[in-house]
Design a protein around this motif. Structure first.
Motif, PDB file in Angstrom:
ATOM      1  N   VAL A  31       0.840  -1.211   0.000  1.00 31.91           N
ATOM      2  CA  VAL A  31       0.000   0.000   0.000  1.00 31.91           C
ATOM      3  C   VAL A  31       0.868   1.251   0.000  1.00 31.91           C
ATOM      4  CG1 VAL A  31      -1.706   1.298   1.332  1.00 31.91           C
ATOM      5  CG2 VAL A  31      -1.956  -1.178   1.051  1.00 31.91           C
ATOM      6  N   MET A  32       1.940   1.289   0.772  1.00 33.52           N
ATOM      7  CA  MET A  32       2.818   2.446   0.822  1.00 33.52           C
ATOM      8  C   MET A  32       3.489   2.692  -0.516  1.00 33.52           C
ATOM      9  SD  MET A  32       4.563   2.033   4.577  1.00 33.52           S
ATOM     10  CE  MET A  32       5.575   3.449   4.276  1.00 33.52           C
ATOM     11  N   VAL A  33       3.913   1.619  -1.192  1.00 31.30           N
ATOM     12  CA  VAL A  33       4.556   1.792  -2.498  1.00 31.30           C
ATOM     13  C   VAL A  33       3.585   2.396  -3.478  1.00 31.30           C
ATOM     14  CG1 VAL A  33       5.583   0.548  -4.428  1.00 31.30           C
ATOM     15  CG2 VAL A  33       6.251  -0.007  -2.083  1.00 31.30           C
ATOM     16  N   VAL A  34       2.339   1.920  -3.413  1.00 29.36           N
ATOM     17  CA  VAL A  34       1.331   2.439  -4.340  1.00 29.36           C
ATOM     18  C   VAL A  34       1.097   3.919  -4.069  1.00 29.36           C
ATOM     19  CG1 VAL A  34      -1.083   2.262  -5.027  1.00 29.36           C
ATOM     20  CG2 VAL A  34       0.267   0.184  -4.702  1.00 29.36           C
ATOM     21  N   LEU A  35       0.978   4.287  -2.800  1.00 28.71           N
ATOM     22  CA  LEU A  35       0.754   5.711  -2.477  1.00 28.71           C
ATOM     23  C   LEU A  35       1.939   6.576  -2.908  1.00 28.71           C
ATOM     24  CD1 LEU A  35      -0.892   5.384   1.067  1.00 28.71           C
ATOM     25  CD2 LEU A  35      -2.004   5.921  -1.105  1.00 28.71           C
ATOM     26  N   LEU A  36       3.177   6.066  -2.747  1.00 24.05           N
ATOM     27  CA  LEU A  36       4.346   6.832  -3.153  1.00 24.05           C
ATOM     28  C   LEU A  36       4.360   7.055  -4.650  1.00 24.05           C
ATOM     29  CD1 LEU A  36       7.009   8.154  -2.405  1.00 24.05           C
ATOM     30  CD2 LEU A  36       8.128   5.921  -2.598  1.00 24.05           C
ATOM     31  N   ILE A  37       3.951   6.034  -5.413  1.00 23.40           N
ATOM     32  CA  ILE A  37       3.928   6.176  -6.864  1.00 23.40           C
ATOM     33  C   ILE A  37       2.888   7.221  -7.262  1.00 23.40           C
ATOM     34  CG2 ILE A  37       3.384   4.960  -9.015  1.00 23.40           C
ATOM     35  CD1 ILE A  37       4.590   2.446  -7.730  1.00 23.40           C
ATOM     36  N   VAL A  38       1.750   7.186  -6.596  1.00 21.87           N
ATOM     37  CA  VAL A  38       0.697   8.156  -6.914  1.00 21.87           C
ATOM     38  C   VAL A  38       1.164   9.572  -6.591  1.00 21.87           C
ATOM     39  CG1 VAL A  38      -1.630   8.906  -6.317  1.00 21.87           C
ATOM     40  CG2 VAL A  38      -1.146   6.472  -6.629  1.00 21.87           C
ATOM     41  N   ALA A  39       1.879   9.745  -5.463  1.00 20.82           N
ATOM     42  CA  ALA A  39       2.347  11.088  -5.085  1.00 20.82           C
ATOM     43  C   ALA A  39       3.386  11.614  -6.058  1.00 20.82           C
ATOM     44  CB  ALA A  39       2.902  11.051  -3.661  1.00 20.82           C
ATOM     45  N   LEU A  40       4.300  10.739  -6.531  1.00 19.00           N
ATOM     46  CA  LEU A  40       5.303  11.161  -7.503  1.00 19.00           C
ATOM     47  C   LEU A  40       4.660  11.569  -8.802  1.00 19.00           C
ATOM     48  CD1 LEU A  40       8.172   8.567  -6.881  1.00 19.00           C
ATOM     49  CD2 LEU A  40       8.131  10.983  -6.250  1.00 19.00           C
ATOM     50  N   GLY A  41       3.654  10.828  -9.189  1.00 27.80           N
ATOM     51  CA  GLY A  41       2.981  11.198 -10.417  1.00 27.80           C
ATOM     52  C   GLY A  41       2.298  12.545 -10.305  1.00 27.80           C
ATOM     53  N   ALA A  42       1.678  12.779  -9.169  1.00 27.61           N
ATOM     54  CA  ALA A  42       0.995  14.074  -8.994  1.00 27.61           C
ATOM     55  C   ALA A  42       1.999  15.225  -8.943  1.00 27.61           C
ATOM     56  CB  ALA A  42       0.160  14.040  -7.716  1.00 27.61           C
ATOM     57  N   TYR A  43       3.174  15.008  -8.339  1.00 31.39           N
ATOM     58  CA  TYR A  43       4.196  16.060  -8.254  1.00 31.39           C
ATOM     59  C   TYR A  43       4.779  16.384  -9.616  1.00 31.39           C
ATOM     60  CZ  TYR A  43       8.450  18.492  -6.887  1.00 31.39           C
ATOM     61  OH  TYR A  43       9.445  19.411  -6.769  1.00 31.39           O
ATOM     62  N   ARG A  44       5.005  15.368 -10.442  1.00 34.01           N
ATOM     63  CA  ARG A  44       5.553  15.607 -11.776  1.00 34.01           C
ATOM     64  C   ARG A  44       4.550  16.316 -12.656  1.00 34.01           C
ATOM     65  NH1 ARG A  44       8.733   9.948 -13.220  1.00 34.01           N
ATOM     66  NH2 ARG A  44      10.336  10.165 -11.574  1.00 34.01           N
ATOM     67  N   GLY A  45       3.286  16.146 -12.366  1.00 37.37           N
ATOM     68  CA  GLY A  45       2.292  16.805 -13.189  1.00 37.37           C
ATOM     69  C   GLY A  45       2.202  18.297 -12.949  1.00 37.37           C
ATOM     70  N   GLN A  46       2.724  18.797 -11.820  1.00 30.88           N
ATOM     71  CA  GLN A  46       2.680  20.241 -11.571  1.00 30.88           C
ATOM     72  C   GLN A  46       3.747  20.953 -12.371  1.00 30.88           C
ATOM     73  OE1 GLN A  46       3.052  20.808  -7.412  1.00 30.88           O
ATOM     74  NE2 GLN A  46       1.090  19.811  -6.894  1.00 30.88           N
ATOM     75  N   SER A  47       3.504  22.261 -12.668  1.00 25.30           N
ATOM     76  CA  SER A  47       4.460  23.085 -13.425  1.00 25.30           C
ATOM     77  C   SER A  47       5.636  23.456 -12.541  1.00 25.30           C
ATOM     78  CB  SER A  47       3.765  24.347 -13.944  1.00 25.30           C
ATOM     79  OG  SER A  47       3.288  25.106 -12.861  1.00 25.30           O
ATOM     80  N   PRO A  48       6.855  23.398 -13.076  1.00 21.51           N
ATOM     81  CA  PRO A  48       8.035  23.774 -12.267  1.00 21.51           C
ATOM     82  C   PRO A  48       8.016  25.252 -11.942  1.00 21.51           C
ATOM     83  CG  PRO A  48       8.671  23.472 -14.546  1.00 21.51           C
ATOM     84  CD  PRO A  48       7.222  23.022 -14.454  1.00 21.51           C
ATOM     85  N   MET A  49       8.607  25.572 -10.764  1.00 26.56           N
ATOM     86  CA  MET A  49       8.671  26.976 -10.309  1.00 26.56           C
ATOM     87  C   MET A  49       9.793  27.719 -11.023  1.00 26.56           C
ATOM     88  SD  MET A  49       8.181  26.458  -6.206  1.00 26.56           S
ATOM     89  CE  MET A  49       8.240  28.212  -6.007  1.00 26.56           C
ATOM     90  N   ASP A  50       9.569  28.986 -11.258  1.00 26.40           N
ATOM     91  CA  ASP A  50      10.558  29.845 -11.893  1.00 26.40           C
ATOM     92  C   ASP A  50      11.739  30.061 -10.934  1.00 26.40           C
ATOM     93  OD1 ASP A  50      10.491  33.215 -13.337  1.00 26.40           O
ATOM     94  OD2 ASP A  50      11.918  31.515 -13.511  1.00 26.40           O
ATOM     95  N   ASP A  51      12.929  29.782 -11.464  1.00 20.94           N
ATOM     96  CA  ASP A  51      14.131  29.924 -10.609  1.00 20.94           C
ATOM     97  C   ASP A  51      14.351  31.357 -10.203  1.00 20.94           C
ATOM     98  OD1 ASP A  51      15.930  27.420 -12.522  1.00 20.94           O
ATOM     99  OD2 ASP A  51      14.519  27.234 -10.831  1.00 20.94           O
ATOM    100  N   GLY A  52      14.025  32.327 -11.048  1.00 20.52           N
ATOM    101  CA  GLY A  52      14.270  33.734 -10.742  1.00 20.52           C
ATOM    102  C   GLY A  52      13.237  34.363  -9.841  1.00 20.52           C
ATOM    103  N   ALA A  53      12.106  33.660  -9.594  1.00 21.78           N
ATOM    104  CA  ALA A  53      11.052  34.261  -8.772  1.00 21.78           C
ATOM    105  C   ALA A  53      11.446  34.187  -7.313  1.00 21.78           C
ATOM    106  CB  ALA A  53       9.717  33.540  -9.009  1.00 21.78           C
ATOM    107  N   PRO A  54      11.122  35.162  -6.526  1.00 29.24           N
ATOM    108  CA  PRO A  54      11.472  35.119  -5.109  1.00 29.24           C
ATOM    109  C   PRO A  54      10.654  34.068  -4.404  1.00 29.24           C
ATOM    110  CG  PRO A  54      10.087  37.009  -5.572  1.00 29.24           C
ATOM    111  CD  PRO A  54      10.425  36.405  -6.881  1.00 29.24           C
ATOM    112  N   PRO A  55      11.210  33.478  -3.382  1.00 28.54           N
ATOM    113  CA  PRO A  55      10.487  32.432  -2.655  1.00 28.54           C
ATOM    114  C   PRO A  55       9.245  33.011  -2.004  1.00 28.54           C
ATOM    115  CG  PRO A  55      12.430  33.078  -1.439  1.00 28.54           C
ATOM    116  CD  PRO A  55      12.517  33.741  -2.787  1.00 28.54           C
TER     117      PRO A  55
END
Length: 241
Positions: A31-55
């Motif tokens: 179950v943990m492996v499945v949840l980790l795979i789902v979380a990685l997939g959701a994270y990769r689907g988000q747009s990367p943050m701009d390096d020059g933008a302030p935190p």
């Protein structure tokens, strides 16, 4: 035998799971492996943050009465390190309550040009006092001395000096405060007039003293002190005593 009933057999599923805990552990791991795979997939689907933008910063809760200026209270950032007691660096700035002292302006000295300065005057010294007037030397003066001492009396002398340029007469007044006049005379000149008084006598010349010359008046006194109380020639005090 046909009349006997068999007892129902208990189910082996729950008993088998309870008797085998590794089955539960494997199921949880899956179950943990499945949840980790789902979380990685959701994270990769988000747009990367701009390096020059302030935190991104988290807004601080507003405290009633506290200043709202962002320059006085810096916002917390995600990259700010946590404060650990005993290990966090100390603040080097002034505390918020310390007054801000502004530097005083520099005062430049005022230079007065030499031409604009008033001329300085040297202090005037007081003129020296005038010299005292020269003492006027009397025309005729006298000097007293004791010629001879003996038991009960002595012989005294008043030398009369004429410092003027003309012949002058003179008068001697001498006072001893006691005693008796025996006689008086002038050496080598006509005799004058004698007048006695209590403790002394007055002798007036019989002839003038030549200019620049001198004559001695001598006298014999008994029971009198050798130092006179007063002696004058024409009102000028005699010297020598």
């Amino acid at each position: 035998m046909s009349g006997m009933r068999r007892a129902p057999r208990p189910s082996r599923g729950p008993v088998a799971i309870a008797s085998s805990p590794w089955i539960v552990a494997c199921a949880g791991l899956v179950v943990m492996v499945v949840l980790l795979i789902v979380a990685l997939g959701a994270y990769r689907g988000q747009s990367p943050m701009d390096d020059g933008a302030p935190p991104a910063t988290l807004p601080l809760p507003q405290v009633p009465g506290a200043p709202t200026d962002s320059t006085q209270t810096p916002p917390l950032s995600r990259s700010s390190s946590p404060v650990i007691p005993g290990l966090s660096p100390r603040a080097t700035g002034l505390p918020p309550s310390a007054p801000v002292v502004s530097p005083s302006p520099r005062v430049e000295p005022v230079v007065v040009p030499t031409s604009a300065r008033p001329p300085t005057r040297a202090p005037q010294q007081a003129p020296p006092p005038p010299p005292p007037p020269p003492q006027r030397q009397p025309a005729v003066s006298g000097r007293y001395r004791v010629v001879q001492r003996f038991d009960g009396g002595f012989i005294g002398e008043v030398l009369i000096v004429n410092a003027s340029r003309v012949d002058r007469g003179w008068t001697v007044r001498i006072h001893f405060g006691g005693g008796r006049l025996v006689t008086s005379w002038v050496e080598g000149a006509p005799q004058g007039r004698v007048r006695q008084f209590d403790g002394g006598f007055t002798y007036t010349s019989g002839v003038s003293v030549p200019a620049g010359r001198s004559v001695p008046l001598r006298f014999h006194l008994e029971w009198a002190p050798t130092t006179p109380r007063g002696c004058t020639v024409d009102g000028v005090r005699c010297g020598g005593f």
